[in-house]
Enzyme design. Structure first.
Site, short mmCIF file in Angstrom:
data_model
loop_
_atom_site.label_atom_id
_atom_site.label_comp_id
_atom_site.label_asym_id
_atom_site.label_seq_id
_atom_site.Cartn_x
_atom_site.Cartn_y
_atom_site.Cartn_z
N GLY A 31 0.80 -1.22 0.00
CA GLY A 31 0.00 0.00 0.00
C GLY A 31 0.83 1.26 0.00
O GLY A 31 2.01 1.24 -0.33
N ALA A 32 0.18 2.40 0.38
CA ALA A 32 0.79 3.73 0.23
C ALA A 32 1.27 3.83 -1.22
O ALA A 32 2.44 4.08 -1.50
CB ALA A 32 1.92 3.96 1.22
N LEU A 33 0.32 3.62 -2.11
CA LEU A 33 0.65 3.41 -3.53
C LEU A 33 1.20 4.66 -4.20
O LEU A 33 0.79 5.78 -3.90
CB LEU A 33 -0.61 2.94 -4.27
CG LEU A 33 -1.19 1.62 -3.78
CD1 LEU A 33 -2.46 1.27 -4.57
CD2 LEU A 33 -0.18 0.47 -3.86
N GLY A 36 5.33 3.94 -8.96
CA GLY A 36 6.11 2.71 -9.11
C GLY A 36 5.17 1.50 -9.06
O GLY A 36 5.20 0.62 -9.93
N HIS A 37 4.29 1.48 -8.06
CA HIS A 37 3.30 0.39 -7.97
C HIS A 37 2.41 0.36 -9.23
O HIS A 37 2.10 -0.69 -9.76
CB HIS A 37 2.39 0.59 -6.75
CG HIS A 37 3.09 0.52 -5.43
ND1 HIS A 37 3.16 1.59 -4.57
CD2 HIS A 37 3.74 -0.49 -4.80
CE1 HIS A 37 3.81 1.24 -3.48
NE2 HIS A 37 4.18 -0.02 -3.58
N GLN A 61 7.67 -9.51 8.01
CA GLN A 61 8.90 -9.16 7.29
C GLN A 61 9.59 -7.93 7.86
O GLN A 61 10.60 -7.47 7.33
CB GLN A 61 8.63 -8.97 5.79
CG GLN A 61 7.82 -7.72 5.45
CD GLN A 61 7.42 -7.71 4.00
OE1 GLN A 61 6.60 -8.52 3.55
NE2 GLN A 61 7.98 -6.80 3.22
N LYS A 150 13.37 -2.24 -8.09
CA LYS A 150 13.79 -1.40 -6.97
C LYS A 150 14.21 -2.28 -5.80
O LYS A 150 15.16 -1.99 -5.08
CB LYS A 150 12.60 -0.49 -6.59
CG LYS A 150 12.53 -0.05 -5.16
CD LYS A 150 13.01 1.34 -5.02
CE LYS A 150 12.82 2.00 -3.68
NZ LYS A 150 12.72 1.21 -2.52
N SER A 186 9.08 5.44 -3.52
CA SER A 186 8.96 4.49 -2.43
C SER A 186 7.88 4.98 -1.48
O SER A 186 7.70 6.19 -1.30
CB SER A 186 10.29 4.42 -1.67
OG SER A 186 10.11 3.79 -0.42
N SER A 187 7.16 4.04 -0.88
CA SER A 187 6.15 4.43 0.12
C SER A 187 6.81 5.18 1.26
O SER A 187 6.22 6.08 1.86
CB SER A 187 5.45 3.19 0.65
OG SER A 187 4.90 2.46 -0.41
P1 AMP Z 1 6.03 -2.41 -1.55
O1 AMP Z 1 4.65 -1.85 -1.46
O2 AMP Z 1 7.09 -1.44 -1.19
O3 AMP Z 1 6.16 -3.75 -0.87
O4 AMP Z 1 6.27 -2.68 -3.09
C1 AMP Z 1 5.40 -3.49 -3.84
C2 AMP Z 1 6.03 -3.76 -5.18
O5 AMP Z 1 6.25 -2.51 -5.85
C3 AMP Z 1 7.40 -4.44 -5.04
O6 AMP Z 1 7.52 -5.42 -6.06
C4 AMP Z 1 8.35 -3.29 -5.25
O7 AMP Z 1 9.60 -3.68 -5.76
C5 AMP Z 1 7.60 -2.45 -6.27
N1 AMP Z 1 8.08 -1.08 -6.26
C6 AMP Z 1 8.30 -0.30 -5.17
N2 AMP Z 1 8.82 0.89 -5.54
C7 AMP Z 1 8.95 0.85 -6.89
C8 AMP Z 1 9.45 1.75 -7.87
N3 AMP Z 1 9.93 2.95 -7.53
N4 AMP Z 1 9.43 1.37 -9.17
C9 AMP Z 1 8.96 0.15 -9.54
N5 AMP Z 1 8.48 -0.76 -8.65
C10 AMP Z 1 8.47 -0.42 -7.35
#
Ligand code: AMP
Length: 284
Positions: A31-33, A36-37, A61, A150, A186-187
Protein backbone atom coordinates in the site's frame (compact mmCIF):
# COMPACT_ATOMS: atom_id res chain seq x y z
CA UNK A 1 -13.12 -2.89 -8.99
CA UNK A 2 -14.02 -5.25 -6.16
CA UNK A 3 -12.55 -4.85 -2.67
CA UNK A 4 -12.02 -8.13 -0.79
CA UNK A 5 -11.05 -7.93 2.84
CA UNK A 6 -10.95 -11.65 3.58
CA UNK A 7 -9.35 -14.68 1.95
CA UNK A 8 -12.81 -16.23 1.73
CA UNK A 9 -14.31 -13.31 -0.21
CA UNK A 10 -11.28 -13.14 -2.52
CA UNK A 11 -11.62 -16.80 -3.42
CA UNK A 12 -15.32 -16.44 -4.06
CA UNK A 13 -14.85 -13.34 -6.28
CA UNK A 14 -12.13 -15.11 -8.26
CA UNK A 15 -14.50 -18.03 -8.78
CA UNK A 16 -17.25 -15.65 -9.98
CA UNK A 17 -14.81 -14.21 -12.54
CA UNK A 18 -14.03 -17.78 -13.69
CA UNK A 19 -10.38 -17.18 -12.82
CA UNK A 20 -9.43 -20.84 -13.26
CA UNK A 21 -10.02 -20.48 -16.99
CA UNK A 22 -8.41 -17.07 -17.38
CA UNK A 23 -4.98 -15.51 -17.10
CA UNK A 24 -4.59 -13.96 -13.66
CA UNK A 25 -1.94 -11.31 -13.02
CA UNK A 26 -0.97 -10.32 -9.50
CA UNK A 27 0.75 -7.27 -7.99
CA UNK A 28 1.57 -7.70 -4.29
CA UNK A 29 2.08 -4.42 -2.42
CA UNK A 30 2.11 -2.98 1.07
CA UNK A 31 0.00 0.00 0.00
CA UNK A 32 0.79 3.73 0.23
CA UNK A 33 0.65 3.41 -3.53
CA UNK A 34 2.72 5.51 -5.91
CA UNK A 35 3.55 5.50 -9.61
CA UNK A 36 6.11 2.71 -9.11
CA UNK A 37 3.30 0.39 -7.97
CA UNK A 38 1.08 1.62 -10.79
CA UNK A 39 3.72 0.79 -13.40
CA UNK A 40 3.57 -2.82 -12.16
CA UNK A 41 -0.21 -2.74 -12.38
CA UNK A 42 -0.11 -1.31 -15.93
CA UNK A 43 2.12 -4.19 -17.04
CA UNK A 44 -0.22 -6.62 -15.27
CA UNK A 45 -3.39 -5.22 -16.87
CA UNK A 46 -1.80 -5.25 -20.31
CA UNK A 47 -0.96 -8.94 -20.19
CA UNK A 48 -3.67 -10.62 -18.14
CA UNK A 49 -7.44 -11.05 -18.27
CA UNK A 50 -7.84 -10.57 -14.51
CA UNK A 51 -5.66 -8.24 -12.42
CA UNK A 52 -5.39 -8.55 -8.66
CA UNK A 53 -3.56 -6.07 -6.40
CA UNK A 54 -2.95 -6.92 -2.77
CA UNK A 55 -2.46 -4.32 -0.09
CA UNK A 56 -1.09 -5.85 3.06
CA UNK A 57 1.55 -4.52 5.44
CA UNK A 58 3.07 -7.84 6.38
CA UNK A 59 4.30 -7.77 9.99
CA UNK A 60 6.47 -10.87 9.65
CA UNK A 61 8.90 -9.16 7.29
CA UNK A 62 9.65 -6.22 9.61
CA UNK A 63 12.60 -6.85 11.90
CA UNK A 64 12.17 -3.42 13.48
CA UNK A 65 8.85 -2.86 15.32
CA UNK A 66 9.16 0.95 15.04
CA UNK A 67 9.50 0.65 11.26
CA UNK A 68 6.34 -1.47 11.14
CA UNK A 69 4.44 0.99 13.30
CA UNK A 70 5.32 4.07 11.28
CA UNK A 71 4.85 2.40 7.88
CA UNK A 72 2.36 4.62 5.99
CA UNK A 73 -1.15 3.15 5.69
CA UNK A 74 -4.17 4.74 3.99
CA UNK A 75 -6.46 2.21 2.36
CA UNK A 76 -9.03 4.76 1.21
CA UNK A 77 -6.45 6.84 -0.60
CA UNK A 78 -5.02 3.67 -2.19
CA UNK A 79 -8.48 2.69 -3.41
CA UNK A 80 -8.95 6.16 -4.89
CA UNK A 81 -5.66 5.77 -6.75
CA UNK A 82 -6.63 2.34 -8.08
CA UNK A 83 -10.20 3.27 -9.01
CA UNK A 84 -9.45 4.78 -12.46
CA UNK A 85 -7.31 1.78 -13.39
CA UNK A 86 -8.73 -1.42 -14.84
CA UNK A 87 -7.85 -3.38 -11.74
CA UNK A 88 -10.40 -6.14 -11.11
CA UNK A 89 -9.78 -7.03 -7.48
CA UNK A 90 -8.06 -5.33 -4.56
CA UNK A 91 -7.24 -7.77 -1.79
CA UNK A 92 -6.72 -5.92 1.50
CA UNK A 93 -6.96 -8.51 4.28
CA UNK A 94 -6.31 -8.11 7.98
CA UNK A 95 -3.30 -9.72 9.65
CA UNK A 96 -5.67 -12.09 11.50
CA UNK A 97 -7.36 -13.20 8.30
CA UNK A 98 -4.07 -13.91 6.59
CA UNK A 99 -2.34 -15.76 9.39
CA UNK A 100 -5.31 -17.47 11.05
CA UNK A 101 -7.11 -18.69 7.93
CA UNK A 102 -4.16 -19.88 5.89
CA UNK A 103 -1.50 -22.44 6.53
CA UNK A 104 1.97 -22.21 5.10
CA UNK A 105 4.61 -24.68 6.11
CA UNK A 106 7.30 -24.36 3.45
CA UNK A 107 10.71 -23.20 4.40
CA UNK A 108 13.09 -22.41 1.59
CA UNK A 109 16.81 -22.36 2.26
CA UNK A 110 18.20 -19.17 0.81
CA UNK A 111 21.89 -19.72 1.46
CA UNK A 112 24.08 -16.89 0.17
CA UNK A 113 21.09 -15.05 -1.34
CA UNK A 114 19.72 -14.48 2.14
CA UNK A 115 23.01 -13.77 3.91
CA UNK A 116 24.09 -10.59 2.14
CA UNK A 117 22.78 -7.02 2.01
CA UNK A 118 19.15 -6.95 3.22
CA UNK A 119 19.50 -10.47 4.55
CA UNK A 120 22.40 -9.36 6.71
CA UNK A 121 21.01 -6.01 7.86
CA UNK A 122 17.39 -7.12 8.28
CA UNK A 123 17.57 -10.61 9.78
CA UNK A 124 14.37 -12.56 9.14
CA UNK A 125 13.16 -10.09 6.51
CA UNK A 126 13.27 -12.44 3.55
CA UNK A 127 11.79 -15.32 5.53
CA UNK A 128 8.80 -13.02 6.15
CA UNK A 129 8.69 -11.94 2.52
CA UNK A 130 8.76 -15.54 1.27
CA UNK A 131 6.10 -16.51 3.79
CA UNK A 132 3.65 -13.85 2.64
CA UNK A 133 4.38 -14.13 -1.09
CA UNK A 134 4.00 -17.89 -1.07
CA UNK A 135 0.80 -17.59 0.91
CA UNK A 136 -0.62 -14.95 -1.44
CA UNK A 137 0.39 -17.00 -4.49
CA UNK A 138 -1.45 -20.02 -3.08
CA UNK A 139 -4.59 -17.92 -2.55
CA UNK A 140 -4.54 -15.90 -5.81
CA UNK A 141 -2.95 -18.59 -8.01
CA UNK A 142 -1.62 -16.11 -10.56
CA UNK A 143 -0.01 -17.06 -13.86
CA UNK A 144 2.06 -13.89 -13.69
CA UNK A 145 3.28 -11.84 -10.73
CA UNK A 146 4.89 -8.42 -11.01
CA UNK A 147 7.78 -7.21 -8.86
CA UNK A 148 9.87 -4.03 -8.97
CA UNK A 149 13.57 -4.09 -9.63
CA UNK A 150 13.79 -1.40 -6.97
CA UNK A 151 13.81 -4.33 -4.52
CA UNK A 152 16.62 -6.02 -6.38
CA UNK A 153 17.46 -8.72 -3.84
CA UNK A 154 13.79 -9.43 -3.24
CA UNK A 155 13.33 -10.33 -6.92
CA UNK A 156 16.26 -12.77 -6.68
CA UNK A 157 14.79 -14.29 -3.52
CA UNK A 158 11.30 -14.68 -4.99
CA UNK A 159 12.67 -16.26 -8.17
CA UNK A 160 14.64 -18.69 -6.03
CA UNK A 161 11.57 -19.50 -3.91
CA UNK A 162 9.35 -20.11 -6.92
CA UNK A 163 11.93 -22.41 -8.46
CA UNK A 164 12.57 -24.32 -5.24
CA UNK A 165 8.88 -24.84 -4.49
CA UNK A 166 8.03 -25.58 -8.11
CA UNK A 167 5.42 -22.83 -8.20
CA UNK A 168 4.27 -22.20 -11.78
CA UNK A 169 3.78 -18.43 -11.41
CA UNK A 170 6.00 -16.45 -13.76
CA UNK A 171 7.93 -13.65 -12.03
CA UNK A 172 8.05 -10.48 -14.08
CA UNK A 173 10.58 -7.80 -13.18
CA UNK A 174 9.67 -4.16 -13.79
CA UNK A 175 11.94 -1.14 -13.99
CA UNK A 176 12.37 1.26 -11.07
CA UNK A 177 10.21 4.37 -11.35
CA UNK A 178 11.93 7.55 -10.18
CA UNK A 179 11.03 11.10 -9.24
CA UNK A 180 12.39 13.86 -11.50
CA UNK A 181 15.25 14.22 -9.04
CA UNK A 182 16.22 10.58 -9.65
CA UNK A 183 15.02 9.47 -6.21
CA UNK A 184 13.45 6.02 -6.48
CA UNK A 185 9.74 6.18 -5.71
CA UNK A 186 8.96 4.49 -2.43
CA UNK A 187 6.15 4.43 0.12
CA UNK A 188 8.74 5.47 2.67
CA UNK A 189 9.29 8.75 0.77
CA UNK A 190 6.00 9.85 2.35
CA UNK A 191 7.91 10.04 5.64
CA UNK A 192 10.45 12.54 4.21
CA UNK A 193 10.28 16.32 4.63
CA UNK A 194 10.79 18.53 1.55
CA UNK A 195 14.37 19.14 2.73
CA UNK A 196 14.91 15.38 3.10
CA UNK A 197 13.57 14.81 -0.40
CA UNK A 198 16.28 17.04 -1.84
CA UNK A 199 18.99 15.33 0.23
CA UNK A 200 17.73 11.87 -0.72
CA UNK A 201 18.25 12.58 -4.43
CA UNK A 202 21.94 12.12 -3.67
CA UNK A 203 21.53 8.33 -3.77
CA UNK A 204 20.73 8.23 -7.46
CA UNK A 205 23.42 10.82 -8.24
CA UNK A 206 26.00 8.63 -6.47
CA UNK A 207 24.83 5.49 -8.27
CA UNK A 208 24.90 7.27 -11.62
CA UNK A 209 28.42 8.44 -10.90
CA UNK A 210 29.28 4.81 -10.14
CA UNK A 211 27.99 3.81 -13.55
CA UNK A 212 30.38 6.29 -15.17
CA UNK A 213 33.29 5.05 -13.07
CA UNK A 214 32.66 1.45 -14.07
CA UNK A 215 34.31 1.92 -17.47
CA UNK A 216 37.68 2.76 -15.94
CA UNK A 217 37.69 1.44 -12.34
CA UNK A 218 37.34 -1.96 -10.73
CA UNK A 219 34.20 -2.74 -8.68
CA UNK A 220 36.20 -2.33 -5.45
CA UNK A 221 37.51 1.09 -6.51
CA UNK A 222 34.05 2.17 -7.64
CA UNK A 223 32.60 1.08 -4.32
CA UNK A 224 35.25 2.99 -2.40
CA UNK A 225 34.65 6.22 -4.34
CA UNK A 226 30.88 6.00 -3.89
CA UNK A 227 31.31 5.24 -0.19
CA UNK A 228 33.51 8.31 0.29
CA UNK A 229 31.07 10.52 -1.58
CA UNK A 230 28.35 9.60 0.94
CA UNK A 231 30.42 11.05 3.76
CA UNK A 232 30.05 14.45 2.10
CA UNK A 233 26.28 14.08 1.76
CA UNK A 234 23.52 14.54 4.34
CA UNK A 235 22.79 10.82 4.25
CA UNK A 236 24.16 8.08 6.39
CA UNK A 237 25.23 5.08 4.34
CA UNK A 238 24.30 1.69 5.80
CA UNK A 239 25.86 -0.36 3.03
CA UNK A 240 26.84 -0.36 -0.59
CA UNK A 241 27.51 -3.62 -2.42
CA UNK A 242 28.41 -4.14 -6.03
CA UNK A 243 27.15 -7.59 -6.91
CA UNK A 244 26.68 -10.13 -9.63
CA UNK A 245 22.97 -9.99 -10.52
CA UNK A 246 22.39 -13.73 -10.27
CA UNK A 247 24.51 -14.94 -7.38
CA UNK A 248 24.57 -11.60 -5.48
CA UNK A 249 28.26 -12.34 -4.82
CA UNK A 250 30.21 -9.19 -4.15
CA UNK A 251 32.47 -8.15 -7.03
CA UNK A 252 35.97 -6.88 -6.29
CA UNK A 253 38.36 -6.96 -9.24
CA UNK A 254 36.31 -7.97 -12.26
CA UNK A 255 32.96 -6.84 -13.61
CA UNK A 256 30.29 -9.29 -14.72
CA UNK A 257 27.38 -8.54 -17.09
CA UNK A 258 24.51 -6.93 -15.19
CA UNK A 259 26.76 -5.98 -12.24
CA UNK A 260 24.58 -3.88 -9.96
CA UNK A 261 25.32 -1.46 -7.15
CA UNK A 262 22.88 -1.80 -4.24
CA UNK A 263 22.68 0.91 -1.63
CA UNK A 264 20.86 1.51 1.63
CA UNK A 265 21.17 4.93 3.23
CA UNK A 266 19.34 6.72 6.01
CA UNK A 267 17.87 10.13 5.38
CA UNK A 268 17.09 11.24 8.92
CA UNK A 269 15.32 8.22 10.40
CA UNK A 270 14.04 6.95 7.06
CA UNK A 271 15.78 3.96 5.53
CA UNK A 272 16.04 4.25 1.75
CA UNK A 273 16.98 1.46 -0.63
CA UNK A 274 18.04 1.75 -4.25
CA UNK A 275 20.18 0.09 -6.89
CA UNK A 276 21.51 0.68 -10.37
CA UNK A 277 22.91 -1.64 -13.01
CA UNK A 278 26.46 -0.43 -13.65
CA UNK A 279 27.33 -2.84 -16.48
CA UNK A 280 24.77 -3.83 -19.12
CA UNK A 281 23.28 -7.29 -18.67
CA UNK A 282 23.50 -9.93 -21.38
CA UNK A 283 20.42 -9.89 -23.60
CA UNK A 284 18.40 -13.14 -23.41
P1 AMP B 1 6.03 -2.41 -1.55
O1 AMP B 1 4.65 -1.85 -1.46
O2 AMP B 1 7.09 -1.44 -1.19
O3 AMP B 1 6.16 -3.75 -0.87
O4 AMP B 1 6.27 -2.68 -3.09
C1 AMP B 1 5.40 -3.49 -3.84
C2 AMP B 1 6.03 -3.76 -5.18
O5 AMP B 1 6.25 -2.51 -5.85
C3 AMP B 1 7.40 -4.44 -5.04
O6 AMP B 1 7.52 -5.42 -6.06
C4 AMP B 1 8.35 -3.29 -5.25
O7 AMP B 1 9.60 -3.68 -5.76
C5 AMP B 1 7.60 -2.45 -6.27
N1 AMP B 1 8.08 -1.08 -6.26
C6 AMP B 1 8.30 -0.30 -5.17
N2 AMP B 1 8.82 0.89 -5.54
C7 AMP B 1 8.95 0.85 -6.89
C8 AMP B 1 9.45 1.75 -7.87
N3 AMP B 1 9.93 2.95 -7.53
N4 AMP B 1 9.43 1.37 -9.17
C9 AMP B 1 8.96 0.15 -9.54
N5 AMP B 1 8.48 -0.76 -8.65
C10 AMP B 1 8.47 -0.42 -7.35
Amino acid sequence: MILCETTHSLKSELAKLDAKNKSVGFVPTMGALHDGHLSLLDACIKNNEISVVSIFVNPTQFNNPADLEKYPRDLQSDLNILQPKKCDIVFAPTVEDIYENNQIASSVVLGKLGEVMEGKFRPGHFEGVMQIVELLFRIVQPQNAYFGRKDFQQVAVIKHMVKTLNISTKIIECETMREKSGLAMSSRNKLLTSENLKDAAFIFAALSHGRKLASSKTPAETKEIITKSFSESKLSLEYISIVDPTTLESLDYAWTPGATACVVAYCGAVRLLDNLELIPALQN
